[in-house]
Design a protein around this motif. Sequence first.
Motif, PDB file in Angstrom:
ATOM      1  N   LYS A   2      -6.382  35.440  10.533  1.00 54.88           N
ATOM      2  CA  LYS A   2      -6.087  35.547  11.956  1.00 54.88           C
ATOM      3  C   LYS A   2      -6.406  36.960  12.433  1.00 54.88           C
ATOM      4  N   MET A 176     -15.426  39.024  21.055  1.00 58.04           N
ATOM      5  CA  MET A 176     -16.099  37.750  20.846  1.00 58.04           C
ATOM      6  C   MET A 176     -16.191  37.434  19.369  1.00 58.04           C
ATOM      7  N   ALA A 185     -17.934  31.194  19.369  1.00 55.51           N
ATOM      8  CA  ALA A 185     -16.745  30.370  19.219  1.00 55.51           C
ATOM      9  C   ALA A 185     -15.595  30.860  20.084  1.00 55.51           C
ATOM     10  N   PHE A 186     -15.679  32.134  20.492  1.00 57.44           N
ATOM     11  CA  PHE A 186     -14.570  32.739  21.232  1.00 57.44           C
ATOM     12  C   PHE A 186     -15.088  33.962  21.966  1.00 57.44           C
ATOM     13  N   SER A 187     -14.624  34.145  23.205  1.00 53.90           N
ATOM     14  CA  SER A 187     -15.000  35.327  23.975  1.00 53.90           C
ATOM     15  C   SER A 187     -13.915  35.608  24.992  1.00 53.90           C
ATOM     16  N   SER A 188     -13.545  36.891  25.136  1.00 48.45           N
ATOM     17  CA  SER A 188     -12.474  37.230  26.070  1.00 48.45           C
ATOM     18  C   SER A 188     -12.575  38.693  26.489  1.00 48.45           C
ATOM     19  N   SER A 193      -6.312  39.681  22.576  1.00 45.65           N
ATOM     20  CA  SER A 193      -6.640  38.276  22.356  1.00 45.65           C
ATOM     21  C   SER A 193      -6.660  38.025  20.856  1.00 45.65           C
ATOM     22  N   ALA A 195      -7.984  35.211  17.517  1.00 45.97           N
ATOM     23  CA  ALA A 195      -8.812  34.109  17.047  1.00 45.97           C
ATOM     24  C   ALA A 195      -8.554  33.913  15.560  1.00 45.97           C
TER      25      ALA A 195
END
Length: 217
Positions: A2, A176, A185-188, A193, A195
């Motif tokens: 994580k 990201m 798969a992930f962006s913020s 944040s 993931a």
Amino acid sequence: MKLAFVTECDYFAITDADVYDVILFPFYIGKPVDYSAEIAGKTHFFKTLTNLSKSLKTTIIAGVDTNSYGKIRHSAAVCANGKLLAVADMNYSKKDDGYTSGVEFALCRDGKHKIGVLVGNDIYSSESAKTLVLSGAEILVHIADPIISSIESVFARARAYECGVPVAVCAHKQAMLAGVDGKIAFSSPSKISAAEIKPVYNYRALTVRRRGFMPEL
């Protein structure tokens, strides 16, 4: 695994212990951290990070420019459970960026995972990512300069796809994660944040035909 992405240099933004395996920070916005001042106890940048990693019982990777007797390097400090594991330096410097290149890559083991660290321009080099993955990296972490275009996303996706490992990117006000399928798969843009990553262990056999003879073994 994580991950927490803190996209501003607020090293005390996360207070919950045992929540994250790795916490990423962008480049420190102050002047370069002087090694001689750190050793003399006049400044405490690395001590702050190591103490934080100990209190949170986690691994911290934070970008910082370092000053070694006048040589300025683009770097990332890696701390785990109260210890400074490594200071990774950017190996691919351009002539006009003002940085001295590093001489090796950083593969860090925090007890659970093997993490390859890419700094600044290193993401643009296929060689850098492949070197770390061939050395056993299960994930690549890229501490990036402020992102002003989509080019970092393109290279993160490319490195993840060609090397078969996720690539986590942390920059000022941008986080990201690129998956091994070559997609984001992930962006913020959020300050904090998170993931979750599951390392992928897929291997394929390759056959290469070349001229010449192999020596007898």
